[in-house]
Design a protein around this motif. Sequence first.
Motif, short mmCIF file in Angstrom:
data_model
loop_
_atom_site.label_atom_id
_atom_site.label_comp_id
_atom_site.label_asym_id
_atom_site.label_seq_id
_atom_site.Cartn_x
_atom_site.Cartn_y
_atom_site.Cartn_z
N ARG A 1 13.84 -3.57 -28.61
CA ARG A 1 12.47 -3.47 -29.09
C ARG A 1 11.61 -4.24 -28.09
O ARG A 1 11.66 -5.46 -28.02
N VAL A 2 10.86 -3.49 -27.29
CA VAL A 2 10.15 -4.04 -26.14
C VAL A 2 8.93 -4.83 -26.58
O VAL A 2 8.03 -4.30 -27.24
N SER A 3 8.91 -6.11 -26.21
CA SER A 3 7.78 -6.98 -26.53
C SER A 3 6.89 -7.21 -25.31
O SER A 3 5.74 -7.59 -25.46
N ARG A 4 7.42 -6.96 -24.13
CA ARG A 4 6.64 -7.16 -22.90
C ARG A 4 7.06 -6.11 -21.89
O ARG A 4 8.24 -5.87 -21.69
N LEU A 5 6.07 -5.51 -21.24
CA LEU A 5 6.28 -4.48 -20.23
C LEU A 5 5.43 -4.86 -19.03
O LEU A 5 4.23 -5.12 -19.17
N TYR A 6 6.06 -4.93 -17.84
CA TYR A 6 5.29 -5.26 -16.65
C TYR A 6 5.92 -4.63 -15.42
O TYR A 6 7.07 -4.18 -15.46
N GLY A 7 5.17 -4.58 -14.32
CA GLY A 7 5.68 -4.03 -13.08
C GLY A 7 4.56 -3.79 -12.09
O GLY A 7 3.39 -4.03 -12.37
N THR A 8 4.95 -3.34 -10.90
CA THR A 8 3.99 -3.10 -9.83
C THR A 8 4.29 -1.79 -9.11
O THR A 8 5.35 -1.20 -9.28
N ALA A 9 3.35 -1.38 -8.28
CA ALA A 9 3.53 -0.21 -7.41
C ALA A 9 2.85 -0.51 -6.08
O ALA A 9 1.89 -1.29 -6.04
N LEU A 10 3.36 0.09 -5.06
CA LEU A 10 2.75 -0.06 -3.74
C LEU A 10 2.05 1.24 -3.41
O LEU A 10 2.69 2.29 -3.29
N ASP A 11 0.74 1.17 -3.31
CA ASP A 11 -0.04 2.35 -2.98
C ASP A 11 -0.33 2.32 -1.49
O ASP A 11 -1.13 1.50 -1.03
N ILE A 12 0.32 3.19 -0.75
CA ILE A 12 0.12 3.23 0.70
C ILE A 12 -0.84 4.36 1.01
O ILE A 12 -0.58 5.51 0.65
N PRO A 13 -1.96 4.04 1.68
CA PRO A 13 -2.91 5.10 2.01
C PRO A 13 -2.29 6.10 2.98
O PRO A 13 -1.46 5.75 3.82
N ALA A 14 -2.69 7.36 2.84
CA ALA A 14 -2.19 8.41 3.74
C ALA A 14 -2.63 8.11 5.16
O ALA A 14 -3.75 7.66 5.41
N GLN A 15 -1.71 8.33 6.12
CA GLN A 15 -2.02 8.07 7.52
C GLN A 15 -2.37 9.38 8.20
O GLN A 15 -1.77 10.41 7.90
N ASP A 16 -3.30 9.33 9.12
CA ASP A 16 -3.73 10.53 9.84
C ASP A 16 -2.74 10.94 10.88
O ASP A 16 -2.05 10.26 11.48
N LEU B 1 15.28 -4.93 -19.03
CA LEU B 1 15.73 -3.73 -18.32
C LEU B 1 14.81 -3.55 -17.12
O LEU B 1 13.59 -3.43 -17.29
N HIS B 2 15.37 -3.56 -15.91
CA HIS B 2 14.61 -3.36 -14.67
C HIS B 2 14.85 -1.93 -14.20
O HIS B 2 15.99 -1.48 -14.09
N VAL B 3 13.75 -1.22 -13.94
CA VAL B 3 13.82 0.17 -13.49
C VAL B 3 13.06 0.28 -12.17
O VAL B 3 11.90 -0.12 -12.08
N SER B 4 13.73 0.81 -11.15
CA SER B 4 13.11 0.96 -9.83
C SER B 4 12.21 2.19 -9.79
O SER B 4 12.51 3.21 -10.42
N GLY B 5 11.15 2.08 -9.01
CA GLY B 5 10.24 3.19 -8.79
C GLY B 5 10.56 3.91 -7.50
O GLY B 5 11.65 3.73 -6.94
N PRO B 6 9.60 4.67 -6.97
CA PRO B 6 9.87 5.50 -5.79
C PRO B 6 9.97 4.71 -4.48
O PRO B 6 10.41 5.26 -3.48
N ASP B 7 9.57 3.45 -4.46
CA ASP B 7 9.69 2.64 -3.25
C ASP B 7 10.17 1.24 -3.66
O ASP B 7 10.23 0.92 -4.84
N VAL B 8 10.49 0.42 -2.69
CA VAL B 8 11.09 -0.88 -2.97
C VAL B 8 10.16 -1.83 -3.74
O VAL B 8 10.62 -2.72 -4.44
N TRP B 9 8.85 -1.61 -3.68
CA TRP B 9 7.91 -2.50 -4.36
C TRP B 9 7.48 -1.98 -5.72
O TRP B 9 6.72 -2.64 -6.43
#
Length: 146
Positions: free
Chosen positions: A131-146, A88-96
Amino acid sequence: MSENTATETTTGITKNDGPAPRVLTDRELSQLLRQQQFGVLASVRSTGHPHLSTVLYDWNAEERVVRISSTADRLKVRQLRRDPHTSLHVSGPDVWSFAVAEGKAEIVDPADGAAPDEQPMPDRRVVILIRVSRLYGTALDIPAQD
């Protein structure tokens, strides 16, 4: 628009000057699964090719179980009965940003206890338990811009 740029190197490989996605912790993955409602379920066709289906799901972090309601006659149900390996693929708040829950599916069908001569009802509901045997994923942390 972001000021991050992608440039092509002399070897033809694209290099991104922006931040790279980071691996999510188990806690963060569970939180992403809990925050979302929709995901893409992958099952395996008889040809070996993947079959993708958008589904509404429920995540139980304590049991590490995904529950999906479906009808007994759906292709995904028939495929999971034949080959229970699924993701099962679940998208987060951004494309990455994403989470993937892998495991083996079990089809819970109330009609499994029915008499042999009893005809199945149209649109009969079943529950796909993963029954989930493996859970993985990523997030893109973009620093706040001034």
